[in-house]
Motif scaffolding. Structure first.
Motif, PDB file in Angstrom:
ATOM      1  N   LEU A  34      83.459  -3.758  37.617  1.00 44.71           N
ATOM      2  CA  LEU A  34      83.178  -3.925  39.036  1.00 44.71           C
ATOM      3  C   LEU A  34      84.347  -4.602  39.742  1.00 44.71           C
ATOM      4  CD1 LEU A  34      79.448  -5.068  38.783  1.00 44.71           C
ATOM      5  CD2 LEU A  34      80.380  -2.748  38.890  1.00 44.71           C
ATOM      6  N   ALA A  35      84.295  -4.626  41.058  1.00 39.69           N
ATOM      7  CA  ALA A  35      85.423  -5.107  41.853  1.00 39.69           C
ATOM      8  C   ALA A  35      85.781  -6.557  41.566  1.00 39.69           C
ATOM      9  CB  ALA A  35      85.131  -4.920  43.337  1.00 39.69           C
ATOM     10  N   ASP A  36      84.820  -7.353  41.117  1.00 43.62           N
ATOM     11  CA  ASP A  36      85.103  -8.766  40.837  1.00 43.62           C
ATOM     12  C   ASP A  36      85.438  -9.023  39.378  1.00 43.62           C
ATOM     13  OD1 ASP A  36      82.656  -8.411  39.663  1.00 43.62           O
ATOM     14  OD2 ASP A  36      81.593  -9.926  40.846  1.00 43.62           O
ATOM     15  N   GLY A  37      85.544  -7.951  38.585  1.00 44.40           N
ATOM     16  CA  GLY A  37      85.916  -8.094  37.186  1.00 44.40           C
ATOM     17  C   GLY A  37      84.761  -8.056  36.207  1.00 44.40           C
ATOM     18  N   ARG A  38      83.530  -8.114  36.704  1.00 47.36           N
ATOM     19  CA  ARG A  38      82.392  -8.014  35.792  1.00 47.36           C
ATOM     20  C   ARG A  38      82.326  -6.616  35.174  1.00 47.36           C
ATOM     21  NH1 ARG A  38      77.312  -9.287  39.187  1.00 47.36           N
ATOM     22  NH2 ARG A  38      78.646  -8.393  40.811  1.00 47.36           N
ATOM     23  N   ILE A  39      81.842  -6.555  33.951  1.00 46.34           N
ATOM     24  CA  ILE A  39      81.727  -5.278  33.243  1.00 46.34           C
ATOM     25  C   ILE A  39      80.263  -4.863  33.201  1.00 46.34           C
ATOM     26  CG2 ILE A  39      82.094  -4.058  31.063  1.00 46.34           C
ATOM     27  CD1 ILE A  39      84.320  -6.112  30.452  1.00 46.34           C
ATOM     28  N   TRP A  40      79.984  -3.654  33.707  1.00 45.71           N
ATOM     29  CA  TRP A  40      78.641  -3.096  33.564  1.00 45.71           C
ATOM     30  C   TRP A  40      78.657  -2.120  32.393  1.00 45.71           C
ATOM     31  CZ3 TRP A  40      76.944   2.146  34.897  1.00 45.71           C
ATOM     32  CH2 TRP A  40      75.574   2.329  34.606  1.00 45.71           C
ATOM     33  N   ASN A  41      77.869  -2.409  31.390  1.00 48.47           N
ATOM     34  CA  ASN A  41      77.799  -1.549  30.209  1.00 48.47           C
ATOM     35  C   ASN A  41      76.599  -0.630  30.320  1.00 48.47           C
ATOM     36  OD1 ASN A  41      77.786  -0.294  27.765  1.00 48.47           O
ATOM     37  ND2 ASN A  41      77.893  -2.152  26.529  1.00 48.47           N
ATOM     38  N   GLY A  42      76.859   0.586  30.735  1.00 50.07           N
ATOM     39  CA  GLY A  42      75.819   1.606  30.799  1.00 50.07           C
ATOM     40  C   GLY A  42      76.146   2.764  29.883  1.00 50.07           C
ATOM     41  N   LEU A  43      76.799   2.454  28.751  1.00 47.85           N
ATOM     42  CA  LEU A  43      77.229   3.504  27.816  1.00 47.85           C
ATOM     43  C   LEU A  43      76.071   3.954  26.924  1.00 47.85           C
ATOM     44  CD1 LEU A  43      80.816   2.595  26.567  1.00 47.85           C
ATOM     45  CD2 LEU A  43      80.128   4.530  27.979  1.00 47.85           C
ATOM     46  N   LYS A  44      75.065   4.513  27.521  1.00 49.49           N
ATOM     47  CA  LYS A  44      73.924   5.030  26.759  1.00 49.49           C
ATOM     48  C   LYS A  44      74.042   6.538  26.612  1.00 49.49           C
ATOM     49  CE  LYS A  44      70.728   1.390  28.234  1.00 49.49           C
ATOM     50  NZ  LYS A  44      69.422   1.099  28.882  1.00 49.49           N
ATOM     51  N   SER A  45      73.589   7.021  25.466  1.00 49.52           N
ATOM     52  CA  SER A  45      73.643   8.466  25.217  1.00 49.52           C
ATOM     53  C   SER A  45      72.250   9.080  25.265  1.00 49.52           C
ATOM     54  CB  SER A  45      74.303   8.742  23.853  1.00 49.52           C
ATOM     55  OG  SER A  45      73.593   8.078  22.813  1.00 49.52           O
ATOM     56  N   LEU A  46      71.382   8.504  26.090  1.00 50.23           N
ATOM     57  CA  LEU A  46      69.999   8.956  26.191  1.00 50.23           C
ATOM     58  C   LEU A  46      69.848  10.075  27.215  1.00 50.23           C
ATOM     59  CD1 LEU A  46      68.299   5.439  26.315  1.00 50.23           C
ATOM     60  CD2 LEU A  46      68.464   6.953  24.328  1.00 50.23           C
ATOM     61  N   ARG A  47      68.959  11.015  26.920  1.00 48.53           N
ATOM     62  CA  ARG A  47      68.576  12.023  27.909  1.00 48.53           C
ATOM     63  C   ARG A  47      67.462  11.499  28.818  1.00 48.53           C
ATOM     64  NH1 ARG A  47      72.429  13.976  24.436  1.00 48.53           N
ATOM     65  NH2 ARG A  47      72.978  16.110  24.949  1.00 48.53           N
ATOM     66  N   LYS A  48      66.692  10.564  28.306  1.00 51.55           N
ATOM     67  CA  LYS A  48      65.589   9.986  29.083  1.00 51.55           C
ATOM     68  C   LYS A  48      65.701   8.462  29.054  1.00 51.55           C
ATOM     69  CE  LYS A  48      62.102  13.634  28.579  1.00 51.55           C
ATOM     70  NZ  LYS A  48      60.712  13.937  28.123  1.00 51.55           N
ATOM     71  N   ASP A  49      65.772   7.866  30.227  1.00 51.67           N
ATOM     72  CA  ASP A  49      65.821   6.406  30.343  1.00 51.67           C
ATOM     73  C   ASP A  49      65.263   6.052  31.716  1.00 51.67           C
ATOM     74  OD1 ASP A  49      66.254   3.745  30.231  1.00 51.67           O
ATOM     75  OD2 ASP A  49      68.435   3.845  30.344  1.00 51.67           O
ATOM     76  N   ASN A  50      63.967   5.973  31.805  1.00 46.81           N
ATOM     77  CA  ASN A  50      63.291   5.805  33.085  1.00 46.81           C
ATOM     78  C   ASN A  50      63.023   4.321  33.339  1.00 46.81           C
ATOM     79  OD1 ASN A  50      62.134   6.524  35.465  1.00 46.81           O
ATOM     80  ND2 ASN A  50      60.253   7.348  34.586  1.00 46.81           N
ATOM     81  N   THR A  51      64.115   3.543  33.433  1.00 50.03           N
ATOM     82  CA  THR A  51      63.971   2.099  33.611  1.00 50.03           C
ATOM     83  C   THR A  51      64.599   1.646  34.924  1.00 50.03           C
ATOM     84  OG1 THR A  51      65.989   1.778  32.291  1.00 50.03           O
ATOM     85  CG2 THR A  51      63.886   1.598  31.135  1.00 50.03           C
TER      86      THR A  51
END
Length: 445
Positions: free
Chosen positions: A176-193
């Protein structure tokens, strides 16, 4: 308004990657300051080439603290100037060209996880090693990088069957712009969260964060393909052929690429291509089926019926892989031959399929009123309504005088696009080229 980075700030930024990968020499920086059409030539005090996500994080944290403007750059193949810094020289370029790690290939899950700086061709090759298909395909696939493909939501030649880059993405890692890391490296076809955050960053052109890692979908490799080059009387006939092919084939139509007679003539002229047809036609398509079984027989039957119904004027079917490549070369060469014909004003537009024939007719007429003698060359991915409605300069006109009419020509074409319910950017993005147009076309809400 950007803040000019201080010498201290530049020193801190350079220390993150080390002197070897912090470029300040103007000669070495040239490749990062100029895009391939040379419309924009930028200036920067520093090019940073991080090797890992944590380095990107540190860079953006420093930039956030010091209000330093960062321009993310992937393969520098973008067509709207978003990857090029402004001429003021106040922006630091962040290149991902060293982030080339293949993190994981999972044939069972049909997914691949890579650094954002991996070239598109490398992703394709890794998929092939696992006997899988990664269907995103662009003319620049040897140099464009997967992070940039996602940042612009690139389309390409396989959209008809597989969708845009957005449709091929399962997960992202983003700084992100302030240097925080968002880890959304999921290999799921379904993730309804809750919110699907990856879709905020896909197509955002690096304005909300820098994509550093991606998980992409893979597909079974088709065992057979059938490719044909077809002469047509009209754009409506191209749509009728697509409808017929979908009705008659159990295998998907994976590509249908349209181009006009003058585009074919440009290619014949500059590459000495042989015209396989006995008479010229107003329009041509390259159509390809992929799947299993005897697809040559299927496409032969489709084209036979198309000829009987007056949809197709003539056709030739590839009888070998070499002939298939020759047919595809005709389509791919159109990008290069426009440069050889002089100045070319570009438009990357989309309209609903039902509006395509009327749009093209109206746009062609509007261009001739605006600039008699101009040579429009609409071509592209007709199956999803996306045309590169380009215009080559009139014969004999000065190139720079022609290119000076870029904005005015855009306004002529875009007025017709909007009238037909279309978009001024189908797959290239906004960047610097179309930024000022956004306020005119978007709802105030």
């Amino acid at each position: 308004m950007t803040v000019k980075p201080s010498a201290q700030t530049l020193t801190r930024l350079a220390a993150v990657v080390g002197d070897k990968y912090a470029i300040t020499d103007p000669t070495q920086m040239t490749a990062y300051m100029t895009e391939w059409r040379e419309i924009w030539i930028g200036k920067s005090p520093l090019v940073l080439r991080p090797a890992a996500t944590d380095e990107v994080s540190k860079i953006l944290a420093i930039a956030h603290e010091t209000e330093t403007a960062i321009v993310p750059q992937s393969g520098n193949t973008g067509l709207v100037g978003g990857q090029i810094p402004y001429e003021t020289g106040d922006e630091v370029v962040l290149s991902l060209d060293r982030m080339t790690r293949i993190r994981n290939v999972d044939p069972v899950n049909n997914s691949i996880t890579v650094d954002a700086g991996v070239t598109l061709k490398s992703v394709q090759d890794e998929a092939e090693k696992a006997d899988r298909l990664f269907p995103l395909s662009l003319e620049s696939e040897g140099s464009c990088r997967i992070g940039g493909n996602l940042s612009t939501n690139a389309g390409g030649l396989g959209v008809l069957a597989y969708g845009n880059s957005r449709d091929l993405c399962l997960g992202l890692e983003v700084v992100l712009a302030d240097g925080r890391i968002w880890n959304g490296l999921k290999s799921l076809r379904k993730d309804n969260t809750g919110y699907d955050l990856k879709n905020l960053f896909i197509g955002a052109e690096g304005t909300l964060g820098v994509i550093t890692g991606v998980v992409m979908k893979l597909f079974p490799r088709p065992s057979n393909r059938a490719t044909a080059f077809v002469a047509l009387p009209s754009i409506k006939a191209a749509l009728d052929l697509l409808t017929l092919a979908r009705q008659r084939s159990s295998s998907p139509v994976t590509a249908i690429e349209l181009f006009p007679r003058n585009g074919f003539e440009f290619t014949i002229k500059h590459f000495q291509i042989r015209d396989p047809f006995s008479a010229p036609a107003p329009w041509y398509v390259l159509i390809e089926l992929s799947g299993s079984g005897d697809l040559d027989s299927v496409i032969t039957e489709i084209l036979g019926e198309a000829a009987e119904r007056g949809i197709a004027l003539d056709a030739t079917i590839a009888q070998s892989e070499a002939q298939r490549k020759d047919i595809w070369f005709i389509r791919q060469a159109i990008v290069e031959v426009q440069k050889r014909e002089g100045g070319s004003i570009k438009h990357d537009i989309a309209v609903p399929l039902s509006e395509l024939p009327a749009f093209v007719e109206a746009a062609l007429a509007a261009i001739q009123v605006f600039m008699p003698g101009a040579r429009p060359m609409p071509f592209g991915h007709i199956g999803d309504g996306n045309l590169h409605f380009n215009v080559s300069q009139p014969i004999g006109m000065d190139k720079q005088a022609f290119l000076a009419e870029w904005q005015a020509m855009n306004e002529v074409v875009f007025a017709v696009v909007l009238k037909h319910g279309g978009s001024i950017s189908a797959e290239h993005g906004i960047g610097r080229l179309k930024r000022d147009m956004m306020a005119k076309i978007k709802s105030p809400a």
